[in-house]
Design an enzyme around this catalytic site. Structure first.
Site, mmCIF file in Angstrom:
data_model
loop_
_atom_site.group_PDB
_atom_site.id
_atom_site.type_symbol
_atom_site.label_atom_id
_atom_site.label_comp_id
_atom_site.label_asym_id
_atom_site.label_seq_id
_atom_site.Cartn_x
_atom_site.Cartn_y
_atom_site.Cartn_z
ATOM 1 N N PRO A 85 0.822 -1.214 0.000
ATOM 2 C CA PRO A 85 0.000 0.000 0.000
ATOM 3 C C PRO A 85 0.852 1.258 0.000
ATOM 4 O O PRO A 85 1.982 1.246 0.484
ATOM 5 C CB PRO A 85 -0.796 -0.119 1.310
ATOM 6 C CG PRO A 85 0.073 -0.954 2.197
ATOM 7 C CD PRO A 85 0.763 -1.930 1.288
ATOM 8 N N PHE A 114 1.211 5.364 1.186
ATOM 9 C CA PHE A 114 1.103 5.906 2.544
ATOM 10 C C PHE A 114 -0.136 6.766 2.761
ATOM 11 O O PHE A 114 -0.756 6.689 3.811
ATOM 12 C CB PHE A 114 2.352 6.736 2.883
ATOM 13 C CG PHE A 114 3.570 5.886 3.136
ATOM 14 C CD1 PHE A 114 3.898 5.501 4.427
ATOM 15 C CD2 PHE A 114 4.375 5.464 2.101
ATOM 16 C CE1 PHE A 114 5.015 4.707 4.676
ATOM 17 C CE2 PHE A 114 5.484 4.674 2.332
ATOM 18 C CZ PHE A 114 5.813 4.292 3.616
ATOM 19 N N ASP A 125 11.043 -0.319 0.257
ATOM 20 C CA ASP A 125 10.781 -1.749 0.024
ATOM 21 C C ASP A 125 11.909 -2.503 -0.678
ATOM 22 O O ASP A 125 11.837 -3.725 -0.830
ATOM 23 C CB ASP A 125 9.482 -1.929 -0.765
ATOM 24 C CG ASP A 125 9.432 -1.080 -2.038
ATOM 25 O OD1 ASP A 125 10.460 -0.981 -2.737
ATOM 26 O OD2 ASP A 125 8.350 -0.536 -2.347
ATOM 27 N N CYS A 151 22.088 -0.650 15.069
ATOM 28 C CA CYS A 151 21.629 -0.400 16.435
ATOM 29 C C CYS A 151 21.479 1.113 16.599
ATOM 30 O O CYS A 151 22.372 1.871 16.216
ATOM 31 C CB CYS A 151 22.640 -0.945 17.435
ATOM 32 S SG CYS A 151 22.321 -0.450 19.151
ATOM 33 N N THR A 159 4.296 9.240 -7.299
ATOM 34 C CA THR A 159 4.555 10.025 -6.090
ATOM 35 C C THR A 159 3.672 11.266 -6.047
ATOM 36 O O THR A 159 3.369 11.862 -7.080
ATOM 37 C CB THR A 159 6.031 10.460 -6.008
ATOM 38 O OG1 THR A 159 6.203 11.363 -4.915
ATOM 39 C CG2 THR A 159 6.501 11.136 -7.292
#
Length: 347
Positions: free
Chosen positions: A34, A36, A110, A135, A200
């Site tokens: 999907p 956003f 992705d 991290c 976009t």
């Protein structure tokens, strides 16, 4: 529309011509991912189940530090390996193979450009991606396959400092990758280039500024469901607007360029590769589960042997106490409790 497509194909066929892509979630929706911001189907519109204070919190670094579970619930659904690249992704790859691709600036996390075969030096993942992980406390790097494995057991933590590990996706509150700024300085002033903006809304800055900043001699193309950004606010006479599905346009362009056979081969190869990798992952996870079961079984045997020795020692002590005429109440209870524990550990 056909004449517009022919103009694009004509530019791509010219010797020495190059194309820079600026892509968003719209090139991945046909893959099952999907976008956003669509009101009903978008990612942000369907996050109620995560009990977030506001939808964007799932990608907020401060919220992640307090509650990483929401992000990792979503990450499990979006993690690379579940989705096959779209026709448009493979169109970008074909442009690379033909020596036409200058760069692909992507808002997507992705990694489907990479999965399609676009090389790292040709991709600028403006908002980061799942390709690498670190991290957030000590910055130690973790391989994505290790991160994926740790996600199976809970929230991934750093083996060095026990801090939370996060894919190198740019969260709200974090800076964009230096690669974004370094390469844009090289790419923005390229003349006689083709700029294709696809899938976009051009709503997130600074990415939204890129098509506006590109050299005036560069022909700009918008492939989208609707006009947006600079194509609305600062249109150019040479702009080509195609309000259509990205894959449909890519397929037509591939036909005009004579790349259809190569496109079909890429798609077939991609499907086969995904099936192979999925099988390997399943086998690896199965082996890992078997090893864990075997380890648990081994621990059970060790526990049973230990308890058996303790029971034998208690029995011997109880018998010795009986011979001496001592009270056996406590010893008998200890023996019964240990015997009960021993029975539970039988395999």
């Amino acid at each position: 529309m056909d004449k517009k497509l022919e103009k694009i194909a004509e530019v791509l066929k010219k010797e020495g011509s190059t194309v820079t892509f600026f892509v968003g979630a719209g090139i991945s929706t046909n893959c099952g991912i999907p976008d956003f911001r669509s009101p009903k189907t978008g990612l942000y519109a369907n996050l109620q189940r995560l009990n977030l204070p506001y939808p964007e919190a799932v990608f907020d670094i401060e919220y992640f530090k307090k509650s990483p579970k929401a992000f990792y619930t979503l990450a499990d659904e979006l993690f690379p390996g579940k989705f096959l690249p779209s026709i448009f992704h493979y169109f970008i790859k074909l442009c690379q193979d033909k020596g036409k691709l200058r760069r692909c600036y992507s808002q997507n996390i992705d990694t489907l450009e990479r999965i399609a075969g676009v090389e790292d030096d040709k991709i600028v993942e403006a908002h980061g991606s799942f390709a690498n992980s670190h991290c957030i406390t000590c910055k130690a790097e973790m391989e994505t396959k290790v991160l994926r494995k740790l996600m199976k057991t809970g929230i991934p933590k750093c083996p060095v400092c026990k801090g939370y590990v996060k894919p190198d996706i740019v969260f709200f509150g974090e800076g964009l990758p230096s690669k974004f700024f370094d390469l844009w300085d090289e790419d923005c002033d390229t003349e006689k280039n083709l700029a294709i903006v696809a899938g976009t809304s051009l709503a997130v800055f600074p990415f939204a500024n890129l098509p506006h900043e590109i050299n005036k001699n560069c022909k700009r193309v918008l492939i989208n469901r609707e006009k947006c950004g600079t194509f609305l606010d600062s249109p150019r006479k040479t702009d080509i607007i195609l309000l259509e599905d990205c894959d449909k346009i890519a397929e037509k362009l591939v036909d005009l360029l004579g790349w259809k056979t190569e496109l079909d081969a890429l798609i077939a190869k991609g499907k086969k590769k995904m099936e192979t990798e999925k099988k390997l992952v399943e086998e690896s996870e199965s082996e890992s589960e078997s090893e864990e079961e075997e380890a648990d079984k081994h621990k059970g045997v060790e526990k049973a042997e230990k308890l058996s020795k303790e029971v034998a020692a208690k029995v011997a002590k109880a018998e010795e106490g009986s011979k001496e005429g001592s009270t056996r109440g406590k010893e008998d209870k200890d023996v019964v409790d240990l015997a009960s524990d021993l029975e539970k550990t039988k395999i």
